[in-house]
Design a protein around this motif. Structure first.
Motif, PDB file in Angstrom:
ATOM      1  N   MET A 187      -7.386   1.135  -4.148  1.00  0.00           N
ATOM      2  CA  MET A 187      -6.160   0.489  -3.681  1.00  0.00           C
ATOM      3  C   MET A 187      -5.005   1.189  -4.402  1.00  0.00           C
ATOM      4  SD  MET A 187      -7.416  -1.999  -1.794  1.00  0.00           S
ATOM      5  CE  MET A 187      -8.260  -3.579  -1.650  1.00  0.00           C
ATOM      6  N   ASP A 188      -4.164   1.860  -3.666  1.00  0.00           N
ATOM      7  CA  ASP A 188      -2.974   2.514  -4.223  1.00  0.00           C
ATOM      8  C   ASP A 188      -1.756   1.697  -3.829  1.00  0.00           C
ATOM      9  OD1 ASP A 188      -4.301   4.643  -5.422  1.00  0.00           O
ATOM     10  OD2 ASP A 188      -4.076   5.957  -3.683  1.00  0.00           O
ATOM     11  N   SER A 189      -1.025   1.227  -4.833  1.00  0.00           N
ATOM     12  CA  SER A 189       0.122   0.361  -4.551  1.00  0.00           C
ATOM     13  C   SER A 189       1.406   0.935  -5.116  1.00  0.00           C
ATOM     14  CB  SER A 189      -0.094  -1.025  -5.171  1.00  0.00           C
ATOM     15  OG  SER A 189      -1.225  -1.653  -4.609  1.00  0.00           O
ATOM     16  N   THR A 211       0.823  -1.206   0.000  1.00  0.00           N
ATOM     17  CA  THR A 211       0.000   0.000   0.000  1.00  0.00           C
ATOM     18  C   THR A 211       0.864   1.266   0.000  1.00  0.00           C
ATOM     19  OG1 THR A 211      -1.605   1.279   1.249  1.00  0.00           O
ATOM     20  CG2 THR A 211      -0.232  -0.198   2.512  1.00  0.00           C
ATOM     21  N   ALA A 212       0.375   2.257  -0.755  1.00  0.00           N
ATOM     22  CA  ALA A 212       1.060   3.546  -0.816  1.00  0.00           C
ATOM     23  C   ALA A 212       0.702   4.413   0.392  1.00  0.00           C
ATOM     24  CB  ALA A 212       0.692   4.265  -2.112  1.00  0.00           C
ATOM     25  N   ASN A 213      -0.227   3.904   1.222  1.00  0.00           N
ATOM     26  CA  ASN A 213      -0.702   4.662   2.392  1.00  0.00           C
ATOM     27  C   ASN A 213      -1.199   6.058   2.043  1.00  0.00           C
ATOM     28  OD1 ASN A 213      -0.512   2.810   4.562  1.00  0.00           O
ATOM     29  ND2 ASN A 213       1.717   2.972   4.458  1.00  0.00           N
ATOM     30  N   THR A 214      -1.908   6.125   0.929  1.00  0.00           N
ATOM     31  CA  THR A 214      -2.523   7.391   0.527  1.00  0.00           C
ATOM     32  C   THR A 214      -3.592   7.757   1.556  1.00  0.00           C
ATOM     33  OG1 THR A 214      -2.319   6.461  -1.693  1.00  0.00           O
ATOM     34  CG2 THR A 214      -3.479   8.557  -1.494  1.00  0.00           C
ATOM     35  N   PRO A 215      -3.482   8.932   2.148  1.00  0.00           N
ATOM     36  CA  PRO A 215      -4.402   9.271   3.248  1.00  0.00           C
ATOM     37  C   PRO A 215      -5.744   9.819   2.763  1.00  0.00           C
ATOM     38  CG  PRO A 215      -2.779  11.009   2.989  1.00  0.00           C
ATOM     39  CD  PRO A 215      -2.487   9.976   1.919  1.00  0.00           C
ATOM     40  N   ARG A 216      -6.565   8.957   2.164  1.00  0.00           N
ATOM     41  CA  ARG A 216      -7.898   9.396   1.739  1.00  0.00           C
ATOM     42  C   ARG A 216      -8.924   8.372   2.222  1.00  0.00           C
ATOM     43  NH1 ARG A 216      -9.389  10.382  -3.748  1.00  0.00           N
ATOM     44  NH2 ARG A 216      -8.173   8.573  -4.453  1.00  0.00           N
ATOM     45  N   GLU A 217     -10.122   8.862   2.517  1.00  0.00           N
ATOM     46  CA  GLU A 217     -11.151   8.017   3.112  1.00  0.00           C
ATOM     47  C   GLU A 217     -11.518   6.816   2.242  1.00  0.00           C
ATOM     48  OE1 GLU A 217     -15.702   8.639   4.601  1.00  0.00           O
ATOM     49  OE2 GLU A 217     -14.428  10.437   4.500  1.00  0.00           O
ATOM     50  N   VAL A 218     -11.521   6.976   0.923  1.00  0.00           N
ATOM     51  CA  VAL A 218     -11.924   5.894   0.028  1.00  0.00           C
ATOM     52  C   VAL A 218     -10.827   4.859  -0.217  1.00  0.00           C
ATOM     53  CG1 VAL A 218     -13.711   7.195  -1.200  1.00  0.00           C
ATOM     54  CG2 VAL A 218     -11.331   7.281  -2.016  1.00  0.00           C
ATOM     55  N   VAL A 219      -9.626   5.139   0.277  1.00  0.00           N
ATOM     56  CA  VAL A 219      -8.502   4.243   0.011  1.00  0.00           C
ATOM     57  C   VAL A 219      -8.384   3.173   1.103  1.00  0.00           C
ATOM     58  CG1 VAL A 219      -6.011   4.078  -0.365  1.00  0.00           C
ATOM     59  CG2 VAL A 219      -7.258   6.078  -1.188  1.00  0.00           C
ATOM     60  N   MET A 245       6.465  -8.474 -18.530  1.00  0.00           N
ATOM     61  CA  MET A 245       7.277  -7.314 -18.140  1.00  0.00           C
ATOM     62  C   MET A 245       6.972  -6.921 -16.697  1.00  0.00           C
ATOM     63  SD  MET A 245       7.353  -3.505 -19.845  1.00  0.00           S
ATOM     64  CE  MET A 245       6.137  -2.730 -18.790  1.00  0.00           C
ATOM     65  N   LYS A 246       7.993  -6.861 -15.902  1.00  0.00           N
ATOM     66  CA  LYS A 246       7.795  -6.450 -14.519  1.00  0.00           C
ATOM     67  C   LYS A 246       7.841  -4.929 -14.418  1.00  0.00           C
ATOM     68  CE  LYS A 246       9.219  -7.295  -9.820  1.00  0.00           C
ATOM     69  NZ  LYS A 246      10.268  -7.813  -8.946  1.00  0.00           N
ATOM     70  N   LEU A 247       6.793  -4.383 -13.832  1.00  0.00           N
ATOM     71  CA  LEU A 247       6.721  -2.933 -13.643  1.00  0.00           C
ATOM     72  C   LEU A 247       7.427  -2.567 -12.348  1.00  0.00           C
ATOM     73  CD1 LEU A 247       2.945  -2.490 -14.514  1.00  0.00           C
ATOM     74  CD2 LEU A 247       4.853  -1.600 -15.864  1.00  0.00           C
ATOM     75  N   ASN A 248       8.381  -1.644 -12.449  1.00  0.00           N
ATOM     76  CA  ASN A 248       9.087  -1.168 -11.264  1.00  0.00           C
ATOM     77  C   ASN A 248       9.006   0.344 -11.188  1.00  0.00           C
ATOM     78  OD1 ASN A 248      10.245  -3.648 -10.186  1.00  0.00           O
ATOM     79  ND2 ASN A 248      11.471  -3.684 -12.057  1.00  0.00           N
ATOM     80  N   ASN A 249       9.100   0.840  -9.972  1.00  0.00           N
ATOM     81  CA  ASN A 249       9.091   2.292  -9.766  1.00  0.00           C
ATOM     82  C   ASN A 249       7.875   2.959 -10.385  1.00  0.00           C
ATOM     83  OD1 ASN A 249      11.626   2.294  -8.402  1.00  0.00           O
ATOM     84  ND2 ASN A 249      12.602   1.991 -10.406  1.00  0.00           N
ATOM     85  N   VAL A 250       6.723   2.399 -10.071  1.00  0.00           N
ATOM     86  CA  VAL A 250       5.466   3.000 -10.543  1.00  0.00           C
ATOM     87  C   VAL A 250       4.527   3.209  -9.362  1.00  0.00           C
ATOM     88  CG1 VAL A 250       5.590   2.089 -12.895  1.00  0.00           C
ATOM     89  CG2 VAL A 250       4.519   0.709 -11.091  1.00  0.00           C
ATOM     90  N   PHE A 251       3.480   3.982  -9.624  1.00  0.00           N
ATOM     91  CA  PHE A 251       2.407   4.194  -8.650  1.00  0.00           C
ATOM     92  C   PHE A 251       1.153   3.636  -9.305  1.00  0.00           C
ATOM     93  CE2 PHE A 251      -0.959   6.280  -6.399  1.00  0.00           C
ATOM     94  CZ  PHE A 251      -0.468   6.584  -5.130  1.00  0.00           C
ATOM     95  N   VAL A 252       0.598   2.599  -8.698  1.00  0.00           N
ATOM     96  CA  VAL A 252      -0.573   1.910  -9.268  1.00  0.00           C
ATOM     97  C   VAL A 252      -1.816   2.325  -8.480  1.00  0.00           C
ATOM     98  CG1 VAL A 252      -1.575  -0.325  -9.836  1.00  0.00           C
ATOM     99  CG2 VAL A 252       0.913  -0.031  -9.929  1.00  0.00           C
ATOM    100  N   HIS A 253      -2.768   2.946  -9.193  1.00  0.00           N
ATOM    101  CA  HIS A 253      -3.993   3.466  -8.573  1.00  0.00           C
ATOM    102  C   HIS A 253      -5.157   2.662  -9.145  1.00  0.00           C
ATOM    103  CE1 HIS A 253      -6.874   6.490  -7.189  1.00  0.00           C
ATOM    104  NE2 HIS A 253      -7.249   6.767  -8.417  1.00  0.00           N
ATOM    105  N   GLN A 254      -5.767   1.819  -8.267  1.00  0.00           N
ATOM    106  CA  GLN A 254      -6.813   0.895  -8.691  1.00  0.00           C
ATOM    107  C   GLN A 254      -8.116   1.276  -8.019  1.00  0.00           C
ATOM    108  OE1 GLN A 254      -4.070  -3.092  -8.473  1.00  0.00           O
ATOM    109  NE2 GLN A 254      -3.735  -1.422  -7.017  1.00  0.00           N
ATOM    110  N   VAL A 255      -9.165   1.423  -8.818  1.00  0.00           N
ATOM    111  CA  VAL A 255     -10.447   1.902  -8.286  1.00  0.00           C
ATOM    112  C   VAL A 255     -11.568   0.946  -8.685  1.00  0.00           C
ATOM    113  CG1 VAL A 255     -11.954   3.914  -8.064  1.00  0.00           C
ATOM    114  CG2 VAL A 255      -9.559   4.231  -8.741  1.00  0.00           C
ATOM    115  N   GLU A 292       3.695  11.822  -7.480  1.00  0.00           N
ATOM    116  CA  GLU A 292       3.474  13.202  -7.909  1.00  0.00           C
ATOM    117  C   GLU A 292       2.565  13.234  -9.147  1.00  0.00           C
ATOM    118  OE1 GLU A 292       6.490  11.913  -6.934  1.00  0.00           O
ATOM    119  OE2 GLU A 292       6.224  12.943  -5.015  1.00  0.00           O
ATOM    120  N   ALA A 293       2.808  12.327 -10.100  1.00  0.00           N
ATOM    121  CA  ALA A 293       1.979  12.275 -11.311  1.00  0.00           C
ATOM    122  C   ALA A 293       0.541  11.884 -10.951  1.00  0.00           C
ATOM    123  CB  ALA A 293       2.572  11.283 -12.311  1.00  0.00           C
ATOM    124  N   HIS A 294       0.399  10.978  -9.999  1.00  0.00           N
ATOM    125  CA  HIS A 294      -0.939  10.598  -9.510  1.00  0.00           C
ATOM    126  C   HIS A 294      -1.641  11.801  -8.876  1.00  0.00           C
ATOM    127  CE1 HIS A 294      -3.243   9.634  -5.802  1.00  0.00           C
ATOM    128  NE2 HIS A 294      -3.916   8.850  -6.615  1.00  0.00           N
TER     129      HIS A 294
END
Lengths: 104, 104
Positions: free
Chosen positions: B98-100, A45-53, B1-11, B69-71
Motif C-alpha cells: 500500500m503506497d500512500s 493511494t499513490a497509484n504506484t503502477p506495480r503488480e504487488v501494489v 505529530m501529523k506527517l505531511n508531504n511524505v510518501f508512505v510505503h507499507q508492505v 523520488e526517494a522511494h
C-alpha cells in the motif's frame, strides 16, 4: 530512523461511493486531535503502477503509538467513536486494519 | 505529530513456510541501511482480536520517504535488489503493498 517499541495501527478504507472521498478524509482528519498519538498520516493511494501494489482503497490512515495501551485509549476516545458513527458507518463499505508491533 | 508531504510505503508479507519468519525479518532488517529512508518500522502482527483486523501476515514493513523520488531510489538500491533475490523470492508466497501520499 528505525522505529522500535511502537504500536503501528494501519487502516485502509473503501467507500460505498467514491464521491465521498473528501468527506471521509475530513473525518479521518478529526482523529489527529486525539491525545496519545505519536504520529499520524492521512493518505490516499499513490497509484504506484506495480503488480504487488493495491491501489483500490480510497483513504489510508497510519497511526503510531508508544504501545498497545495508548492505541487502546485512542480506540475508546470520544472523537474516535464520533468518527465511526458519523463517517465510517454511513460512508465506508470495507475497512482493513493491520496492527504491527516489533518482532520478539 | 501529523506527517505531511511524505510518501508512505507499507508492505505485508505472507510466507510459504511460517518457520521462515525469523529469516524473513532478518532480511527486512537489511533494508534499514538504505539511504533516503526517513523512517522504517519492521513488524509482525499485533494479533489484535477485532473483526476488521487482518492478523494473517507474517511480517510487515513500514517505510516513510520525503517523496516518491526517494522511494524510487530505495526500490532500485542494490540492498533492496539483494533482499528481493535472497529473501522474498525464495521465502515469500504473497506480498501486498500500500503506497500512500497526502490527499490533494
Amino acid at each position: 530512523m528505525k522505529l522500535n517499541n511502537v504500536f503501528v495501527h494501519q487502516v485502509y478504507f473503501w467507500l460505498k461511493n467514491e464521491a465521498d472521498q473528501a468527506k471521509l478524509i475530513e473525518g479521518i482528519n478529526t482523529l489527529a486531535a486525539i491525545k496519545g498519538l505519536k504520529q499520524i498520516h492521512i493518505g490516499v493511494t499513490a497509484n504506484t503502477p506495480r503488480e504487488v501494489v493495491d491501489n483500490t482503497y480510497h483513504a489510508s490512515l497510519l497511526t503510531i503509538f508508544d504501545n498497545k495501551e495508548a492505541h487502546d485509549v485512542y480506540q475508546d476516545d470520544p472523537i474516535h467513536h464520533e468518527f465511526l458513527a458519523n463517517y465510517v458507518k454511513p460512508l465506508v463499505a470495507k475497512v482493513v486494519v493491520m496492527d504491527s508491533v516489533d518482532p520478539n
